[in-house]
Design an enzyme around this catalytic site. Structure first.
Site, PDB file in Angstrom:
ATOM      1  N   ILE A 140       0.783  -0.995   0.087  1.00 48.83           N
ATOM      2  CA  ILE A 140       0.109   0.055  -0.066  1.00 48.83           C
ATOM      3  C   ILE A 140       0.997   1.350  -0.042  1.00 48.83           C
ATOM      4  O   ILE A 140       1.711   1.393   1.080  1.00 48.83           O
ATOM      5  CB  ILE A 140      -0.990   0.001   1.403  1.00 48.83           C
ATOM      6  CG1 ILE A 140      -1.961  -1.260   1.379  1.00 48.83           C
ATOM      7  CG2 ILE A 140      -1.894   1.259   1.136  1.00 48.83           C
ATOM      8  CD1 ILE A 140      -2.375  -1.609   0.131  1.00 48.83           C
ATOM      9  N   LYS A 141       0.595   2.103  -1.190  1.00 45.62           N
ATOM     10  CA  LYS A 141       1.414   3.214  -0.979  1.00 45.62           C
ATOM     11  C   LYS A 141       1.046   4.283  -0.350  1.00 45.62           C
ATOM     12  O   LYS A 141      -0.434   4.757  -0.438  1.00 45.62           O
ATOM     13  CB  LYS A 141       1.733   3.629  -2.764  1.00 45.62           C
ATOM     14  CG  LYS A 141       2.447   2.629  -3.323  1.00 45.62           C
ATOM     15  CD  LYS A 141       2.553   3.120  -4.789  1.00 45.62           C
ATOM     16  CE  LYS A 141       3.214   4.361  -5.210  1.00 45.62           C
ATOM     17  NZ  LYS A 141       3.311   4.695  -6.819  1.00 45.62           N
ATOM     18  N   ILE A 142       1.908   4.925   0.562  1.00 42.33           N
ATOM     19  CA  ILE A 142       1.575   6.109   1.311  1.00 42.33           C
ATOM     20  C   ILE A 142       2.501   7.231   1.306  1.00 42.33           C
ATOM     21  O   ILE A 142       3.740   6.992   1.242  1.00 42.33           O
ATOM     22  CB  ILE A 142       1.476   5.620   2.693  1.00 42.33           C
ATOM     23  CG1 ILE A 142       0.275   4.820   3.078  1.00 42.33           C
ATOM     24  CG2 ILE A 142       0.883   6.944   3.708  1.00 42.33           C
ATOM     25  CD1 ILE A 142       0.335   4.194   4.430  1.00 42.33           C
TER      26      ILE A 142
END
Length: 368
Positions: free
Chosen positions: A139-141
């Site tokens: 998950i890209k944050i």
């Protein structure tokens, strides 16, 4: 198989493709890149998804079904993108297993409009993790001030994270600390550290674009152009080595914690006067990821060189000299980084809006 890309992989660089589409998956193109181009991971962003939806007809059936169900635009974006990421995760599952979870990863990002909202980012990350429902998703944050505590909370929940939009060394230090804090909280909650992985996406070419522009405006030394991006990344790797050798992480490592690898992002050359493989060849070093657009991947397959291995840890002094000379030339590093961070979020939001409009148009067309 490309021997040049194999040599790059043998040098310790994980080759990821910065692109994804349903066509790549369903035609076998992505599987072919895994076989012939040593690709072991995939990153995505809204621009990539918007292009895939605009250019391909393979989304027609799903879009038609979503339109018939009266699905909202936002939910349709979610369903379309998570479907592709889920399929890509399945395709790369064997790679994930063979590398003990290090590679075989597919990244999908939280909506960039949440970049300055910690709680919303955490909720969105958990929703994406549950929807994709694959152990090899990242998950890209974004590494905004508000994103940092979200990164810690998401990692603490046992979710693997690709921290994106890192430009500066100070912010990178914050990212590494947020990662370790997440592992510490996960450990305290009884979550297995072995299953938590992370990469820190350090953007390269955009640094040169911004600094070159400032050098031109100030009449600065032309010989410094095109040097800052690589120098900045090399110094980031030095920070990585120092941080993860420290006692705080080593205690977590003993409990099964994984190192957060640096990922070189934005590695497509923006200036046509520069070598088209410079952000790959000049950043060869073990325990890193280089995520490349296909154009850069193919350029390296054709003529990229892995010159005597490690091009990073042996060049720290050179990198520092470049940054010192830029400061002497009047380049304000902190202002450069602040500008890039602000523009980075703005570009992500613009790309997201374009994706939303693309999906809206497709839904409206399917409903007619």
């Amino acid at each position: 198989m490309s021997e040049r890309l194999k040599a790059l992989a043998d040098a310790g660089v994980s080759i990821w493709l910065d692109d994804l589409s349903r066509e790549r998956i369903e035609t076998g193109n992505l599987a072919e890149l895994v076989t012939s181009r040593s690709v072991v991971g995939v990153t995505t962003n809204p621009t990539i998804f918007a292009a895939a939806l605009s250019e391909g007809e393979r989304y027609t059936d799903q879009v038609t079904a979503l339109a018939a169900q009266g699905t909202s635009v936002d939910d349709a974006v979610f369903e379309l993108t998570t479907h592709d990421v889920r399929e890509a995760c399945d395709l790369l599952l064997d790679t994930w297993k063979a590398t003990d979870g290090v590679d075989g990863r597919v990244s999908i990002e939280v909506p960039p409009g949440m970049a300055f909202d910690t709680d919303a980012t955490v909720v969105a990350a958990k929703r994406l993790w549950a929807a994709v429902d694959r152990p090899n998703v990242f998950i890209k944050i974004p590494a905004t001030t508000e994103g940092l505590p979200a990164i810690t909370q998401v990692l603490a929940a046992g979710i693997s994270v690709n921290v994106t939009l890192i430009f500066g060394l100070g912010r990178y230090q914050d990212v590494m600390e947020a990662y370790v804090a997440g592992l510490e909280q996960a450990q305290a909650a009884g979550v297995s550290l072995r299953d938590i992985h992370s990469v820190a996406s350090f953007f390269v070419s955009r640094v040169d674009t911004e600094i070159d522009k400032r050098l031109d405006a100030a009449g600065g030394p032309a010989e410094l152009k095109g040097l800052a991006g690589v120098a900045n990344a090399r110094l980031a790797y030095r920070a990585y080595e120092e941080f993860f050798a420290g006692s705080r992480f080593q205690a977590l490592k003993a409990a099964g914690g994984n190192t957060q690898r640096p990922l070189w992002a934005s590695t497509g050359v923006k200036n046509p006067e520069y070598r088209d493989t410079m952000y790959v060849a000049d950043l060869v070093v073990a325990n890193t990821v280089n995520t490349m657009p296909e154009k850069t991947l193919e350029a390296f397959a054709d003529h990229g060189e892995v010159d005597s291995g490690d091009q990073v840890t042996t060049r720290y002094d050179d990198a520092q000299q470049v940054m010192d000379r830029l400061a002497e030339a009047g380049i304000d590093y902190d202002d450069v980084i602040a500008t890039l961070e602000e523009e980075g979020v703005e570009k992500f939001v613009k790309s997201w809006d374009e994706l939303v409009e693309t999906v809206r148009t497709n839904l409206e067309g399917a409903a007619k």
